[in-house]
Design a protein around this motif. Structure first.
Motif, short mmCIF file in Angstrom:
data_model
loop_
_atom_site.label_atom_id
_atom_site.label_comp_id
_atom_site.label_asym_id
_atom_site.label_seq_id
_atom_site.Cartn_x
_atom_site.Cartn_y
_atom_site.Cartn_z
N ARG A 19 -2.15 11.12 -6.92
CA ARG A 19 -2.14 9.96 -7.83
C ARG A 19 -1.15 8.90 -7.33
O ARG A 19 -1.46 7.70 -7.31
CB ARG A 19 -1.76 10.44 -9.24
CG ARG A 19 -2.00 9.41 -10.34
CD ARG A 19 -1.52 9.93 -11.70
NE ARG A 19 -0.07 10.10 -11.73
CZ ARG A 19 0.80 9.10 -11.83
NH1 ARG A 19 0.39 7.85 -11.88
NH2 ARG A 19 2.10 9.35 -11.86
N LEU A 20 0.03 9.34 -6.91
CA LEU A 20 1.04 8.40 -6.40
C LEU A 20 0.58 7.74 -5.10
O LEU A 20 0.79 6.54 -4.90
CB LEU A 20 2.38 9.14 -6.17
CG LEU A 20 3.12 9.59 -7.44
CD1 LEU A 20 4.23 10.56 -7.10
CD2 LEU A 20 3.68 8.39 -8.20
N LEU A 21 -0.07 8.50 -4.22
CA LEU A 21 -0.57 7.93 -2.97
C LEU A 21 -1.64 6.87 -3.22
O LEU A 21 -1.66 5.84 -2.55
CB LEU A 21 -1.11 9.04 -2.05
CG LEU A 21 -0.05 9.93 -1.39
CD1 LEU A 21 -0.69 11.13 -0.73
CD2 LEU A 21 0.77 9.13 -0.37
N VAL A 22 -2.52 7.14 -4.20
CA VAL A 22 -3.54 6.15 -4.57
C VAL A 22 -2.86 4.87 -5.05
O VAL A 22 -3.28 3.76 -4.72
CB VAL A 22 -4.51 6.72 -5.63
CG1 VAL A 22 -5.36 5.62 -6.24
CG2 VAL A 22 -5.39 7.78 -5.01
N GLY A 23 -1.77 5.04 -5.80
CA GLY A 23 -1.00 3.88 -6.27
C GLY A 23 -0.46 3.03 -5.13
O GLY A 23 -0.30 1.82 -5.26
N HIS A 24 -0.20 3.66 -4.00
CA HIS A 24 0.30 2.94 -2.82
C HIS A 24 -0.83 2.33 -2.00
O HIS A 24 -0.58 1.56 -1.08
CB HIS A 24 1.12 3.87 -1.92
CG HIS A 24 2.47 4.20 -2.47
ND1 HIS A 24 3.46 3.27 -2.66
CD2 HIS A 24 2.99 5.38 -2.90
CE1 HIS A 24 4.54 3.84 -3.15
NE2 HIS A 24 4.28 5.13 -3.32
N VAL A 186 7.22 10.56 -1.90
CA VAL A 186 5.85 10.10 -1.65
C VAL A 186 5.89 8.71 -1.00
O VAL A 186 5.11 8.42 -0.10
CB VAL A 186 5.01 10.10 -2.94
CG1 VAL A 186 3.64 9.46 -2.71
CG2 VAL A 186 4.84 11.53 -3.46
N ARG A 187 6.84 7.88 -1.45
CA ARG A 187 6.97 6.53 -0.88
C ARG A 187 7.30 6.63 0.62
O ARG A 187 6.73 5.91 1.44
CB ARG A 187 8.06 5.75 -1.63
CG ARG A 187 7.94 4.26 -1.51
CD ARG A 187 8.71 3.47 -2.54
NE ARG A 187 10.00 4.04 -2.87
CZ ARG A 187 10.32 4.54 -4.07
NH1 ARG A 187 9.45 4.56 -5.04
NH2 ARG A 187 11.52 5.02 -4.30
N GLU A 188 8.19 7.54 0.97
CA GLU A 188 8.56 7.74 2.38
C GLU A 188 7.36 8.23 3.19
O GLU A 188 7.11 7.76 4.30
CB GLU A 188 9.67 8.79 2.48
CG GLU A 188 11.06 8.20 2.46
CD GLU A 188 12.12 9.29 2.51
OE1 GLU A 188 11.98 10.21 3.36
OE2 GLU A 188 13.06 9.23 1.71
N VAL A 189 6.63 9.19 2.63
CA VAL A 189 5.45 9.72 3.32
C VAL A 189 4.42 8.61 3.50
O VAL A 189 3.82 8.48 4.57
CB VAL A 189 4.86 10.93 2.55
CG1 VAL A 189 3.44 11.26 3.01
CG2 VAL A 189 5.76 12.15 2.73
N TRP A 190 4.24 7.79 2.47
CA TRP A 190 3.27 6.69 2.57
C TRP A 190 3.64 5.74 3.71
O TRP A 190 2.78 5.33 4.49
CB TRP A 190 3.17 5.94 1.24
CG TRP A 190 2.25 4.75 1.33
CD1 TRP A 190 2.59 3.44 1.29
CD2 TRP A 190 0.82 4.78 1.51
NE1 TRP A 190 1.48 2.65 1.45
CE2 TRP A 190 0.39 3.44 1.59
CE3 TRP A 190 -0.11 5.80 1.64
CZ2 TRP A 190 -0.96 3.11 1.77
CZ3 TRP A 190 -1.44 5.47 1.82
CH2 TRP A 190 -1.85 4.13 1.89
N SER A 191 4.93 5.40 3.81
CA SER A 191 5.38 4.51 4.90
C SER A 191 5.04 5.10 6.26
O SER A 191 4.59 4.41 7.17
CB SER A 191 6.90 4.29 4.82
OG SER A 191 7.23 3.71 3.59
N GLU A 192 5.23 6.43 6.38
CA GLU A 192 4.92 7.11 7.64
C GLU A 192 3.41 7.10 7.92
O GLU A 192 2.98 6.88 9.06
CB GLU A 192 5.45 8.55 7.56
CG GLU A 192 5.13 9.42 8.75
CD GLU A 192 5.74 8.93 10.07
OE1 GLU A 192 5.31 9.45 11.11
OE2 GLU A 192 6.63 8.05 10.07
#
Length: 200
Positions: A19-24, A186-192
């Motif tokens: 859900r958080l990844l979709v938000g990103h 999750v924010r860090e993973v998304w950046s990666e």
């Protein structure tokens, strides 16, 4: 396009991470949701399940009685293999369809509960594992999902071990703590993921 496999044991918090990844901005391909779609009334998938397991797995309205089917397969490896042989190819075909519909620059996150169990890691550019200690998983299943402890333990035992999941991980999100600790990770993973997608 970056193809990401997202997995984690039952109760580890994978749904919250997706859900958080979709938000990103991730494009989510949810294997569980697709697995429900491919066995809806009128589908070849449901017809195949009835043929394999009998009409006893149906509710009076013709929909699949998931708890009933679960009680048949979760304690019997042969029956579970029969179920997987029917559902997995259908899920795979639908997932590929959704992936093709995403743009070429997308980060496509495949939410795959049984990624480690089914040896699916090679299908993805990288694998993200949502990790939690077995005790944490058990507590969440009993406290938050209302499962009995024996049922929760049986579900966990039917999955890969924590070590087996971590062995296929490229990135790990530690979800052993409070829910507030999840978003920054999750924010860090998304950046990666975005960085890797841009690098091709």
């Amino acid at each position: 396009m970056l193809k990401v496999g997202l997995t984690g044991g039952i109760g580890a918090g994978k749904s919250e991470v997706s859900r958080l990844l979709v938000g990103h901005g991730a494009v989510l391909v949810d294997a569980d949701r697709i697995a429900r779609e491919v066995v809806e009334p009128g589908t070849p998938g449901l017809a195949a399940l009835v043929e394999a397991f009998g009409t006893g797995i149906l509710n009076p309205d013709g929909t699949l009685d998931r708890p009933k089917l679960g009680s048949i397969v979760f304690s019997d490896a042969e029956q579970l293999a029969a179920l997987n042989a029917i559902v997995h190819p259908l899920v795979g075909a639908r997932s590929a369809e959704l992936e093709r519909a995403a743009g070429p620059d997308s980060v496509v996150v495949h939410d795959v509960p049984l990624l480690a169990e089914n040896g699916l890691a090679p299908l993805y550019d990288l694998v993200v594992v949502v990790d939690a200690a077995p005790g944490t998983q058990l507590d969440r299943l009993v406290r938050l999902r209302g499962m009995t402890e024996p049922d929760a333990r049986a579900r966990m035992a039917a999955q890969a071990t924590r070590e087996e999941r971590l062995a296929v991980a490229d990135l790990v999100i530690d979800n052993d703590g409070p829910v507030e600790a999840l978003a920054p990770q999750v924010r860090e993973v998304w950046s990666e993921l975005v960085r890797r997608a841009a690098a091709g």
